[in-house]
Design a protein around this motif. Structure first.
Motif, PDB file in Angstrom:
ATOM      1  N   HIS A   3       0.811  -1.215   0.000  1.00 41.82           N
ATOM      2  CA  HIS A   3       0.000   0.000   0.000  1.00 41.82           C
ATOM      3  C   HIS A   3       0.849   1.274   0.000  1.00 41.82           C
ATOM      4  O   HIS A   3       0.332   2.363   0.267  1.00 41.82           O
ATOM      5  CB  HIS A   3      -0.944   0.022   1.216  1.00 41.82           C
ATOM      6  CG  HIS A   3      -2.196  -0.795   1.014  1.00 41.82           C
ATOM      7  ND1 HIS A   3      -3.051  -1.113   2.027  1.00 41.82           N
ATOM      8  CD2 HIS A   3      -2.709  -1.370  -0.097  1.00 41.82           C
ATOM      9  CE1 HIS A   3      -4.054  -1.843   1.553  1.00 41.82           C
ATOM     10  NE2 HIS A   3      -3.858  -2.010   0.261  1.00 41.82           N
ATOM     11  N   CYS A  27      -7.742   6.303   2.733  1.00 44.85           N
ATOM     12  CA  CYS A  27      -8.531   5.397   3.585  1.00 44.85           C
ATOM     13  C   CYS A  27      -9.085   6.124   4.820  1.00 44.85           C
ATOM     14  O   CYS A  27     -10.202   5.862   5.250  1.00 44.85           O
ATOM     15  CB  CYS A  27      -7.689   4.221   4.049  1.00 44.85           C
ATOM     16  SG  CYS A  27      -7.075   3.226   2.683  1.00 44.85           S
ATOM     17  N   ASN A  61     -13.904  -1.893  -1.328  1.00 49.31           N
ATOM     18  CA  ASN A  61     -13.960  -0.876  -2.395  1.00 49.31           C
ATOM     19  C   ASN A  61     -12.983  -1.216  -3.508  1.00 49.31           C
ATOM     20  O   ASN A  61     -13.296  -1.106  -4.688  1.00 49.31           O
ATOM     21  CB  ASN A  61     -13.566   0.505  -1.847  1.00 49.31           C
ATOM     22  CG  ASN A  61     -14.768   1.251  -1.299  1.00 49.31           C
ATOM     23  OD1 ASN A  61     -15.901   0.818  -1.493  1.00 49.31           O
ATOM     24  ND2 ASN A  61     -14.522   2.343  -0.617  1.00 49.31           N
ATOM     25  N   CYS A  62     -11.766  -1.643  -3.109  1.00 49.54           N
ATOM     26  CA  CYS A  62     -10.757  -1.951  -4.124  1.00 49.54           C
ATOM     27  C   CYS A  62     -10.641  -3.453  -4.371  1.00 49.54           C
ATOM     28  O   CYS A  62     -10.374  -3.878  -5.488  1.00 49.54           O
ATOM     29  CB  CYS A  62      -9.382  -1.440  -3.689  1.00 49.54           C
ATOM     30  SG  CYS A  62      -9.348   0.345  -3.477  1.00 49.54           S
ATOM     31  N   HIS A  63     -10.841  -4.259  -3.310  1.00 52.75           N
ATOM     32  CA  HIS A  63     -10.441  -5.668  -3.432  1.00 52.75           C
ATOM     33  C   HIS A  63     -11.582  -6.657  -3.637  1.00 52.75           C
ATOM     34  O   HIS A  63     -11.337  -7.862  -3.685  1.00 52.75           O
ATOM     35  CB  HIS A  63      -9.609  -6.066  -2.203  1.00 52.75           C
ATOM     36  CG  HIS A  63      -8.319  -5.288  -2.125  1.00 52.75           C
ATOM     37  ND1 HIS A  63      -7.288  -5.467  -3.010  1.00 52.75           N
ATOM     38  CD2 HIS A  63      -7.931  -4.293  -1.284  1.00 52.75           C
ATOM     39  CE1 HIS A  63      -6.295  -4.630  -2.707  1.00 52.75           C
ATOM     40  NE2 HIS A  63      -6.667  -3.889  -1.663  1.00 52.75           N
ATOM     41  N   LYS A 101     -12.010  -5.170 -13.088  1.00 51.73           N
ATOM     42  CA  LYS A 101     -10.821  -4.577 -12.460  1.00 51.73           C
ATOM     43  C   LYS A 101      -9.551  -5.184 -13.070  1.00 51.73           C
ATOM     44  O   LYS A 101      -9.581  -6.328 -13.524  1.00 51.73           O
ATOM     45  CB  LYS A 101     -10.846  -4.836 -10.951  1.00 51.73           C
ATOM     46  CG  LYS A 101     -11.876  -3.981 -10.232  1.00 51.73           C
ATOM     47  CD  LYS A 101     -11.962  -4.333  -8.770  1.00 51.73           C
ATOM     48  CE  LYS A 101     -13.050  -3.485  -8.104  1.00 51.73           C
ATOM     49  NZ  LYS A 101     -13.330  -3.919  -6.744  1.00 51.73           N
ATOM     50  N   LEU A 156      -4.439  -6.402  -9.652  1.00 48.09           N
ATOM     51  CA  LEU A 156      -4.973  -5.963  -8.356  1.00 48.09           C
ATOM     52  C   LEU A 156      -5.527  -7.172  -7.593  1.00 48.09           C
ATOM     53  O   LEU A 156      -6.407  -7.860  -8.094  1.00 48.09           O
ATOM     54  CB  LEU A 156      -6.093  -4.938  -8.594  1.00 48.09           C
ATOM     55  CG  LEU A 156      -6.733  -4.355  -7.341  1.00 48.09           C
ATOM     56  CD1 LEU A 156      -5.822  -3.318  -6.709  1.00 48.09           C
ATOM     57  CD2 LEU A 156      -8.059  -3.701  -7.677  1.00 48.09           C
ATOM     58  N   GLN A 160      -7.790  -9.486  -5.686  1.00 52.49           N
ATOM     59  CA  GLN A 160      -9.249  -9.404  -5.516  1.00 52.49           C
ATOM     60  C   GLN A 160      -9.790 -10.694  -4.905  1.00 52.49           C
ATOM     61  O   GLN A 160      -9.266 -11.769  -5.185  1.00 52.49           O
ATOM     62  CB  GLN A 160      -9.930  -9.197  -6.877  1.00 52.49           C
ATOM     63  CG  GLN A 160      -9.577  -7.898  -7.548  1.00 52.49           C
ATOM     64  CD  GLN A 160      -9.922  -7.905  -9.035  1.00 52.49           C
ATOM     65  OE1 GLN A 160     -11.059  -8.084  -9.409  1.00 52.49           O
ATOM     66  NE2 GLN A 160      -8.899  -7.722  -9.862  1.00 52.49           N
TER      67      GLN A 160
END
Lengths: 392, 152
Positions: free
Chosen positions: B80, B88, B114-116, B122, B126, B128
């Motif tokens: 990150h 965040c 939200n991202c994963h 996507k 990334l 997921q």
């Protein structure tokens, strides 16, 4: 994606999953189409001297006005902040097709429709200002603008100016609805919409729906008023409905054949959609019930000698199905154009809400509103033509 | 000609009404549209000043690390590293101005997904997960450290 959202099939980009244009955006071209079509029918009598349709002349103009007053409401409900619509006029944005529509609308409302209605009714308004009482009298007196001249010369001038306004009105009506088609046809990112035929297809479908609507409104209102329905008038309107419909159907088929023959990269995806998601609204409602059936009925009434009461019934069926068909066409354009992915690999679905700002209930109210306005307009400006007047 | 004009007097009145309406509209336009409208584009230049005058809500990375050095180091060592603190933790300008104004910690179950959360749209690089299968109801930070989430 399907596991997460059962409404989605295959691959959709995230911004394609939810439809941005709802049923209200379906209503908008439907309503403006009725306006343009009704006006073009009225112009048949005024400019092209088709005397048989005279009983519907004023009714068609008032129908056009009632629907035109409602036309912006679906857009304002969809966008929210109706007070901002004034900004279109205060700070005109010349490169925005949607913003410039405000001027097309204003031109059509103020310069064409209101002026033509005013000129046609002026002598009646002056007469009613003298005969009526109470609030009605006040309204009529205000509408006379203080001039009570009813001389033959002044009425000739009204007639002449009214004729010129109608002549200007015909291309204006074409512009009004051609413009709605242009809004869709010019969106090059969407292969379902992007075709230069779109304004022309919209225009002819507008004429078809407007003529069908006036035919039905004429029959229903005269029946309710207990007035005689002119059969020659109905036959003539049905004839023009048939002609306009043949052209409209040919254009739509031309578009379809062109797409099938060209078979560009979007074709497989769109073809799949028409055979699955859009099968009922497109194949069954738009092409089958809404076009072929009324066309066959209208063709039969043209080539066969049928009794009056049968012709009347068949016209009601044909005109009602036509209105359903044209609504389905608007639905298929607006909703259909948002159901497939730009990747051509996935499809989403549209779930209509009910009692929300853009829900079914709102759509029903918006569709009923023009009839409420029309009821007030015919009270104020009676369009009724008795048999004797029609023959005079 | 004079007769024609007299017989058309009602139309003259109509033109006068329209002219009055147009003049009233132009008057309204002059009163409400700022003189410099359109100077930079199809908008009011004063809108830029209005935006500038709004209070700043994001403090910026460099202010956070002044006090939260440990967390900043942990984050720099992990995957990150390029995610800024306020992505965040939310805008923290008020907290920087007055450190006693403590911010709430982010709600882990919502912010990680939200991202994963697994989504074919996507990018593949990334990480997921389908959360309900992967975590079985447990919070993400039961196993992963938010500042350096890679395990093992």
């Amino acid at each position: 994606m399907h596991e997460m959202n059962p409404a989605v099939q295959g691959f959709m980009y995230p911004n394609e999953v939810e439809l941005q244009w709802s049923v209200l955006i379906v209503l908008y071209p439907y309503i403006t189409g009725l306006v343009a079509g009704a006006f073009i029918l009225a112009s048949l009598e005024r400019v092209f001297r088709v005397e048989a349709v005279k009983p519907t002349y004023r009714l068609a103009l008032l129908t056009a006005l009632a629907f035109l007053l409602v036309a912006p409401l679906p857009l304002q409900l969809h966008l929210g902040h109706p007070e901002r619509s004034l900004e279109m006029y205060l700070t005109p944005h010349s490169t925005s097709a949607m913003a410039m529509f405000g001027f097309v609308y204003l031109w059509y409302l103020m310069v064409v429709l209101l002026l033509e209605i005013y000129l046609d009714y002026r002598a009646d308004i002056v007469r009613m200002a003298g005969e009526s009482t109470g609030l009605k009298r006040l309204i009529y007196r205000a509408l006379t603008l203080g001039s009570y001249n009813m001389s033959a010369a002044s009425r000739r001038i009204d007639d002449r100016v009214g004729y010129i306004v109608t002549v200007i009105g015909i291309p204006s009506a074409f512009l009004l609805h051609g413009y709605v088609g242009f809004i869709f046809g010019s969106i090059k990112a969407n292969p379902w919409w992007s075709t230069p035929l779109m304004p022309i297809v919209f225009l002819f479908s507008a004429m078809v729906s407007g003529i069908a609507a006036v035919l039905l409104i004429y029959m229903v209102t005269y029946r309710l008023k207990g007035l005689a329905i002119e059969m020659s008038c109905l036959d003539t309107i049905a004839k023009y409905l048939f002609y306009a419909f043949v052209i409209d159907f040919s254009l739509e088929m031309l578009d379809l054949i062109h797409r099938i023959y060209e078979a560009d990269e979007s074709f497989k995806s769109l073809d799949f959609m028409v055979h699955t998601h859009l099968y009922v609204p497109h194949i069954v409602l738009q092409i089958g019930l809404g076009t072929i059936v009324p066309l066959v009925i209208l063709a039969l009434t043209q080539i066969m000698t049928l009794e009056e009461r049968w012709r009347r019934r068949l016209y009601v069926v044909a005109a009602s199905l036509t209105l359903v068909g044209i609504f389905a066409m608007r639905w298929n354009v607006v909703i259909g154009g948002q159901l497939f992915s730009k990747s051509f690999l996935g499809y989403t679905s549209y779930k209509m809400e009910f009692a929300t700002r853009e829900g079914l209930l709102t759509a029903i109210v918006l569709m009923l509103l023009p009839f409420a306005i029309l009821a007030v307009l015919v009270k104020l400006l009676p369009p009724w033509v008795s048999k004797q007047q029609a023959e005079a | 000609m004079k007769d024609t004009f007299r017989e058309a007097s009602h139309l003259v009145r109509l033109v006068v009404v329209l002219a009055v309406a147009i003049v009233a509209f132009l008057g309204l336009r002059g009163a409400v549209v700022p003189k410099d409208f359109g100077q930079y584009g199809h908008y009011r230049p004063g809108a830029l000043e209005d935006s500038r005058a709004k209070p700043i809500v994001f403090a910026g990375q460099q202010d956070c690390v002044v006090c939260h050095e440990d967390q900043a180091k942990a984050r720099d060592s992990g995957r990150h590293a390029r995610i800024t603190c306020e992505a965040c933790h939310g805008p923290q300008a008020k907290h920087v101005e007055d450190p006693s104004n403590k911010p709430k910690l982010p709600q882990v179950s919502a912010i990680c997904t939200n991202c994963h959360e697994k989504d074919v749209a996507k990018p593949k690089w990334l990480p997921q997960q389908v959360t309900k299968d992967h975590a079985n109801g447990m919070e993400c930070n039961s196993c992963h450290k938010p500042h350096a989430p890679k395990m093992g």
